[in-house]
Design an enzyme around this catalytic site. Structure first.
Site, PDB file in Angstrom:
ATOM      1  CB  THR A  40      -0.905   0.027   1.252  1.00 53.56           C
ATOM      2  OG1 THR A  40      -0.131  -0.397   2.377  1.00 53.56           O
ATOM      3  CG2 THR A  40      -2.098  -0.879   1.098  1.00 53.56           C
ATOM      4  CB  SER A  73      29.918  -7.013   4.523  1.00 52.03           C
ATOM      5  OG  SER A  73      29.120  -8.023   5.088  1.00 52.03           O
ATOM      6  N   GLY A 126      16.884 -11.491   2.293  1.00 52.49           N
ATOM      7  CA  GLY A 126      15.776 -12.107   1.552  1.00 52.49           C
ATOM      8  C   GLY A 126      14.664 -12.608   2.446  1.00 52.49           C
ATOM      9  CB  ALA A 127      14.262 -12.872   6.022  1.00 45.74           C
ATOM     10  CB  SER A 130      13.474  -3.984   5.333  1.00 50.61           C
ATOM     11  OG  SER A 130      13.501  -3.147   4.234  1.00 50.61           O
ATOM     12  CB  SER A 131      18.840  -6.930   5.321  1.00 48.64           C
ATOM     13  OG  SER A 131      18.626  -7.452   4.039  1.00 48.64           O
ATOM     14  CB  SER A 132      17.768  -3.665   1.037  1.00 51.31           C
ATOM     15  OG  SER A 132      16.389  -3.765   1.186  1.00 51.31           O
ATOM     16  CG  ASP A 176      10.827  -1.741   3.413  1.00 47.13           C
ATOM     17  OD1 ASP A 176       9.698  -1.869   3.912  1.00 47.13           O
ATOM     18  OD2 ASP A 176      11.240  -2.438   2.474  1.00 47.13           O
ATOM     19  CE1 TYR A 226       7.356  -3.948  -3.456  1.00 47.62           C
ATOM     20  CE2 TYR A 226       8.142  -2.406  -5.106  1.00 47.62           C
ATOM     21  CZ  TYR A 226       7.641  -2.657  -3.846  1.00 47.62           C
ATOM     22  OH  TYR A 226       7.416  -1.609  -2.991  1.00 47.62           O
TER      23      TYR A 226
HETATM   24  C1  GLA Z   1       9.003  -4.057   0.072  1.00 49.27           C
HETATM   25  C2  GLA Z   1       9.180  -2.581  -0.290  1.00 49.27           C
HETATM   26  C3  GLA Z   1       8.217  -1.701   0.510  1.00 49.27           C
HETATM   27  C4  GLA Z   1       6.788  -2.225   0.444  1.00 49.27           C
HETATM   28  C5  GLA Z   1       6.730  -3.731   0.722  1.00 49.27           C
HETATM   29  C6  GLA Z   1       5.377  -4.301   0.474  1.00 49.27           C
HETATM   30  O1  GLA Z   1       9.407  -4.293   1.392  1.00 49.27           O
HETATM   31  O2  GLA Z   1      10.492  -2.166  -0.063  1.00 49.27           O
HETATM   32  O3  GLA Z   1       8.306  -0.375   0.051  1.00 49.27           O
HETATM   33  O4  GLA Z   1       6.205  -1.906  -0.784  1.00 49.27           O
HETATM   34  O5  GLA Z   1       7.652  -4.453  -0.081  1.00 49.27           O
HETATM   35  O6  GLA Z   1       4.459  -3.775   1.363  1.00 49.27           O
END
Ligand code: GLA
Length: 398
Positions: A40, A73, A126-127, A130-132, A176, A226
């Site tokens: 969203t 790293s 990849g979990a 949001s490690s990125s 994120d 995505y």
């Molecule tokens: C990833 C994206 C976020 C969000 C989610 C889905 O984590 O980085 O911005 O769109 O997917 O909610």
């Protein structure tokens, strides 16, 4: 000096890595969870994320050169050397998170000098936690402090998102990065991704805890799908706008209005937008339920969010569906859903604390039997956003 990867094999300790005794800056940059409100954010809707107590740790120092930089790293045993004068996209995604941040800072006229940065991570890749974003925001915050760039927290969020959009190529929304930087300990954020207004809601889960189950799959279509979802929503919105001039974003679209455009929209466009409208309503309803401590009803909305992501938005996968369906039979689990972009990663579960150990053992066996994959259980608590500590006298973090 061209961008060069040194290697993957030679382990370097912090003391071997830093060549100067210049004062260090220490930054802790957390991963995030999202209770509800998935896909969203880039549709100008509502989300309910927060940072967690699992983080990436940075130590950064000036190295007394004008433009030579080195990032190591410890987790990947991976070293990236680059020159600030030559910032180009790399074929490695991990490098692009770093180089993307440098690029965005330089685009904004921020003056950097040579630096060395040592990174350790507790965040699985990849979990879907949001490690990125933690990497981008942590690096931006480290450089902000080290070079006194005077960036506000919101600017750190924005440039980190831009780094991902422009250098990594993921058209991600703002959730994120916002959660990683802005979160408050023991709170969830109700974030309006249109106005960027945020309300901090106490994370009062009573006898429950948040358990993430890492499916340990990360299907390769995730990134392209995505961006496709985003395009489907945008092109659907455009068709609606052709009929209704006053509509600026999906926030102006009601269910009735969507239905009146059904014949012009493809089935996919209709389903994607229907999901977004329903999910936005769920986030607002979930906020009220959390405030009044109605956790069972809150959990039901988590399940509904999952079904929408599975059936209408089509970003789940059989492994995530299995984990959610397995939890449905348990009355001590109030809610469960896939979390993040989808096609793998974690499910997020609101579960009575007393049952975590037994359930974890049970689901692990069942999942392994079904997919021959060993899942991972991660208990998390809502934590503070990016923490920055500076100066030579500060002790090293973890
Ligand atoms: C990833 C994206 C976020 C969000 C989610 C889905 O984590 O980085 O911005 O769109 O997917 O909610």
């Amino acid at each position: 000096m061209p961008i060069k990867n040194i290697n993957f094999t030679e382990k370097i300790s912090i003391d071997e890595f830093f060549k100067t005794d210049n004062p260090g800056v220490f930054v802790e940059s957390p991963g995030r969870i999202n209770l509800i409100g998935e896909h969203t954010d880039y549709n100008h809707g509502f989300v309910m994320p927060t940072a967690i107590d699992k983080k990436i740790y940075f130590e950064i120092r000036k190295n007394d050169t004008p433009t030579a930089c080195s990032i190591y790293s410890e987790t990947f045993n991976y070293r990236l050397n680059f020159d600030l004068k030559i910032i180009e996209k790399s074929s490695s995604t991990w490098e692009n998170y770093i180089l993307g941040v440098i690029n965005e800072l330089q685009k904004r006229g921020k003056k950097l000098e040579g630096f060395d940065c040592y990174i350790k991570s507790e965040l699985p890749i990849g979990a879907g936690i949001s490690s990125s974003a933690a990497l981008e925001c942590g690096l931006a915050a480290s450089l902000n402090k080290l070079f006194e760039l005077n960036l506000s927290k919101q600017e750190i969020v924005n440039l980190s998102q831009a780094a991902e959009n422009n250098f990594v190529g993921s058209q991600c929304g703002i959730m994120d990065q916002y959660a990683s930087v802005m979160s408050k300990k023991d709170h969830l954020i109700l974030l309006d991704c249109l106005s960027l207004e945020a309300e901090f809601i106490p994370a009062n889960f009573k006898s429950c805890k948040i358990l993430l189950i890492n499916s340990k799959v990360s299907h390769s279509i995730a990134d392209s799908e995505y961006n496709t979802r985003r395009k489907e929503c945008e092109s659907g919105l455009k068709i609606i706008q052709d009929q209704y001039e006053e509509v600026q974003t999906l926030r102006d679209v009601t269910l009735e209005l969507l239905d009146s455009c059904k014949s012009q929209l493809s089935e996919k466009q209709y389903n994607r937008i229907l999901y977004v409208l329903q999910e936005n309503k769920r986030v607002l309803a979930a906020t009220d339920l959390l405030k009044s401590s109605e956790l069972h009803a809150f959990g039901k909305l988590m399940y509904q969010s999952h079904y929408g992501l599975r059936d209408l938005y089509e970003v789940s996968c059989k492994e995530l569906d299995f984990l959610v369906e397995f939890s449905e039979e348990k009355d001590f689990i109030y809610g469960s859903r896939m979390m993040g972009g989808g096609f793998g990663g974690c499910t997020i579960n609101l579960i009575e604390e007393a049952h975590i150990a037994d359930f974890s053992a049970e689901v692990k066996v069942a999942y392994q039997k079904e997919f021959n994959i060993i899942s991972e259980m991660i208990t998390v608590v809502p934590g503070e956003g990016t923490l920055v500590k500076g100066g030579a006298l500060v002790k090293r973090g973890k």
